[in-house]
Scaffold this active site. Structure first.
Site, PDB file in Angstrom:
ATOM      1  N   ARG A 168      28.450   2.465   3.447  1.00  0.00           N
ATOM      2  CA  ARG A 168      27.522   3.536   3.014  1.00  0.00           C
ATOM      3  C   ARG A 168      27.617   3.729   1.508  1.00  0.00           C
ATOM      4  O   ARG A 168      26.617   3.950   0.834  1.00  0.00           O
ATOM      5  CB  ARG A 168      27.815   4.861   3.741  1.00  0.00           C
ATOM      6  CG  ARG A 168      27.084   6.049   3.103  1.00  0.00           C
ATOM      7  CD  ARG A 168      26.892   7.240   4.020  1.00  0.00           C
ATOM      8  NE  ARG A 168      28.103   7.644   4.699  1.00  0.00           N
ATOM      9  CZ  ARG A 168      29.147   8.264   4.132  1.00  0.00           C
ATOM     10  NH1 ARG A 168      29.125   8.567   2.844  1.00  0.00           N
ATOM     11  NH2 ARG A 168      30.216   8.578   4.833  1.00  0.00           N
ATOM     12  N   TYR A 181       0.981  10.571  -4.040  1.00  0.00           N
ATOM     13  CA  TYR A 181       1.149   9.995  -2.694  1.00  0.00           C
ATOM     14  C   TYR A 181       1.415  11.129  -1.700  1.00  0.00           C
ATOM     15  O   TYR A 181       2.256  11.992  -1.960  1.00  0.00           O
ATOM     16  CB  TYR A 181       2.325   9.011  -2.711  1.00  0.00           C
ATOM     17  CG  TYR A 181       2.628   8.422  -1.356  1.00  0.00           C
ATOM     18  CD1 TYR A 181       1.775   7.495  -0.772  1.00  0.00           C
ATOM     19  CD2 TYR A 181       3.766   8.808  -0.652  1.00  0.00           C
ATOM     20  CE1 TYR A 181       2.053   6.974   0.476  1.00  0.00           C
ATOM     21  CE2 TYR A 181       4.051   8.290   0.596  1.00  0.00           C
ATOM     22  CZ  TYR A 181       3.177   7.365   1.160  1.00  0.00           C
ATOM     23  OH  TYR A 181       3.457   6.853   2.399  1.00  0.00           O
ATOM     24  N   ASP A 206       6.374   7.053 -10.449  1.00  0.00           N
ATOM     25  CA  ASP A 206       6.290   6.232  -9.231  1.00  0.00           C
ATOM     26  C   ASP A 206       5.536   4.965  -9.608  1.00  0.00           C
ATOM     27  O   ASP A 206       4.330   4.994  -9.865  1.00  0.00           O
ATOM     28  CB  ASP A 206       5.573   7.021  -8.129  1.00  0.00           C
ATOM     29  CG  ASP A 206       5.529   6.264  -6.794  1.00  0.00           C
ATOM     30  OD1 ASP A 206       5.556   5.014  -6.825  1.00  0.00           O
ATOM     31  OD2 ASP A 206       5.443   6.918  -5.746  1.00  0.00           O
ATOM     32  N   LYS A 210       6.257  -1.966  -0.329  1.00  0.00           N
ATOM     33  CA  LYS A 210       4.937  -2.463  -0.744  1.00  0.00           C
ATOM     34  C   LYS A 210       5.085  -3.817  -1.453  1.00  0.00           C
ATOM     35  O   LYS A 210       5.538  -4.756  -0.846  1.00  0.00           O
ATOM     36  CB  LYS A 210       4.256  -1.403  -1.602  1.00  0.00           C
ATOM     37  CG  LYS A 210       4.336   0.019  -1.011  1.00  0.00           C
ATOM     38  CD  LYS A 210       3.588   0.199   0.298  1.00  0.00           C
ATOM     39  CE  LYS A 210       3.926   1.503   1.017  1.00  0.00           C
ATOM     40  NZ  LYS A 210       3.723   2.712   0.240  1.00  0.00           N
TER      41      LYS A 210
HETATM   42  C1  LIG Z   1       4.261   4.020   0.314  1.00  0.00           C
HETATM   43  C2  LIG Z   1       4.473   4.808  -0.908  1.00  0.00           C
HETATM   44  C3  LIG Z   1       5.541   5.714  -0.998  1.00  0.00           C
HETATM   45  C4  LIG Z   1       6.503   5.969   0.148  1.00  0.00           C
HETATM   46  O1  LIG Z   1       7.284   4.873   0.440  1.00  0.00           O
HETATM   47  P1  LIG Z   1       7.885   4.558   1.910  1.00  0.00           P
HETATM   48  O2  LIG Z   1       8.608   3.287   1.710  1.00  0.00           O
HETATM   49  O3  LIG Z   1       6.732   4.507   2.857  1.00  0.00           O
HETATM   50  O4  LIG Z   1       8.800   5.705   2.239  1.00  0.00           O
HETATM   51  C5  LIG Z   1       5.704   6.399  -2.196  1.00  0.00           C
HETATM   52  N1  LIG Z   1       4.860   6.221  -3.225  1.00  0.00           N
HETATM   53  C6  LIG Z   1       3.822   5.371  -3.165  1.00  0.00           C
HETATM   54  C7  LIG Z   1       2.939   5.207  -4.344  1.00  0.00           C
HETATM   55  C8  LIG Z   1       3.585   4.642  -2.004  1.00  0.00           C
HETATM   56  O5  LIG Z   1       2.531   3.814  -1.946  1.00  0.00           O
END
Ligand SMILES: *Cc1c(COP(=O)(O)O)cnc(C)c1O
Length: 373
Positions: free
Chosen positions: A47, A99, A171, A196
């Site tokens: 962890r 988001y 982000d 992504k």
């Molecule tokens: C998908 C996404 C998230 C969240 O990520 P997860 O891996 O689904 O928890 C945050 N910010 C953006 C821009 C995203 O496209």
């Protein structure tokens, strides 16, 4: 070194035990102490840390140009850790179209811990300035935005945040460090959903937080990661690092394909509007040109005929898959308003496309037949 080299070599090491060039997956949850009780390899318990996670963090730290990185079990786990690094009574400014998961955490989870949030259209810097308060500790940016692909000037936002003694967090999920390096533009922290483009094959959930400096807020983020334990598995870390090796080449192809699909859609009579920052004349085009290497693989489109028109097109695609998410090899198409729920401000005739790595001519042909009725 250039981004391709960083992607291939970051966190790279030949396994000293076997000479394996592709690193092994270290599933062990615990690590042996030396007779004197010390940990000569630095690992104690999985962890807290793990060799596959350390290699992934090192690669992304290097690609984003930061001092420290922490990998998480999902993008939201990482973003939530960034908020949990703040204190009760602190104030955060975030984009109105952030988001939806990030908005839900701020409104639903962090508000219970007395973290205050204001949502503004961050492409309007005057609105951002007005939203700043003495208690503002963080300005959260997300660019390009979802699903309207709005572009926020990261350097300008970072400057406004810093003037007020706040941090700028970006982000960078939709751009990746291949297209945009927010830390170079003045941001203090970068967050990603590695589910992504970083993962890129639609088969791993993860997140990462990279900080320009190891001190400041980052130790709190690391503390949430290690103590609260929202950590990725060794296999997920291994899969992610394996995918990141090809990220620069995949991003180039995503962008080239998206540009071709956007140009086709912009010329189609059944299309009311295309949102893609690479099209000249789009509101964010000039800022995107200055802060991004290419314009990204996401686009949105408004179809004539309202909700039914949009649903009809999505129902007739044969190659593009009807699914949420983005950044995978296969192209995905989605009616956004229906996934965002009743609070959504997204137009009902809008479809979002995550342009994949198929041949762009095949994607154009598929969208072409879906648009003909
Ligand atoms: C998908 C996404 C998230 C969240 O990520 P997860 O891996 O689904 O928890 C945050 N910010 C953006 C821009 C995203 O496209």
């Amino acid at each position: 070194m250039e981004i391709e080299t960083r992607a291939i070599r970051g966190g790279d090491s030949v396994d000293p035990a076997t000479g394996a060039v592709s690193s092994p997956i270290h599933l062990s949850t615990t690590f042996e102490r030396a007779p004197d009780g010390s940990y000569p390899q630095g690992y104690i318990y999985s962890r807290t840390d793990n060799p596959n996670r350390a290699a992934l963090e090192e690669c992304l730290r290097d690609m984003e140009g930061g001092e420290s990185a922490a990998a998480f079990s999902s993008g939201m786990a990482g973003i939530t850790a960034v908020f949990q690094a703040l204190s009760a009574g602190d104030h955060v400014v975030a984009p109105r179209d952030v988001y939806h998961g990030t908005a839900r955490v701020l409104r639903g989870v962090m508000s219970r811990w007395n973290l205050d949030a204001t949502f503004v259209d961050m492409t309007d810097l005057d609105l951002l300035r007005k939203a700043m308060r003495p208690s503002t500790r963080m300005v959260f940016v997300e660019t390009p935005s979802n699903p309207l692909l709005k572009i926020t000037d990261i350097a300008a936002v970072a400057q406004i945040a810093h003037e007020q003694g706040a941090l700028c967090v970006c982000d960078n999920t939709r751009a990746t460090p291949v297209l945009q390096r927010p830390l170079d533009l003045g941001a203090d922290i970068v967050a990603h959903s590695s589910t992504k483009y970083l993962g890129g094959h639609g088969d791993v959930t993860g997140g990462v937080v990279v900080a320009a400096q190891s001190d400041g807020l980052f130790p709190n983020v690391r503390q949430v990661q290690q103590d609260a334990g929202s950590v990725p598995s060794p296999f997920d870390c291994w899969l992610l690092l394996r995918s990141i090796r090809t990220l620069p080449y995949r991003m180039r192809a995503h962008c080239e394909n998206a540009a071709k699909v956007a140009a086709f859609l912009a010329s189609h009579p059944k299309v009311l509007e295309v949102f893609y920052p690479g099209l000249p004349g789009q509101p964010g085009h000039e800022v995107a040109r200055s802060q991004m290497a290419m314009f990204g693989g996401m686009l949105s489109v408004r179809i004539s005929g309202g909700r039914d028109g949009a649903f009809g097109v999505a129902s007739r695609t044969r190659l593009l898959t009807r699914a949420t998410s983005l950044g995978s090899c296969e192209s995905l198409i989605e009616h956004r308003a229906s996934i965002e729920g009743s609070a959504s401000e997204t137009p009902d005739d809008l479809l979002r496309v995550s342009v994949g790595l198929e041949n762009a001519d095949d994607l154009v042909a598929d969208l072409g037949q879906a648009l003909e009725v």
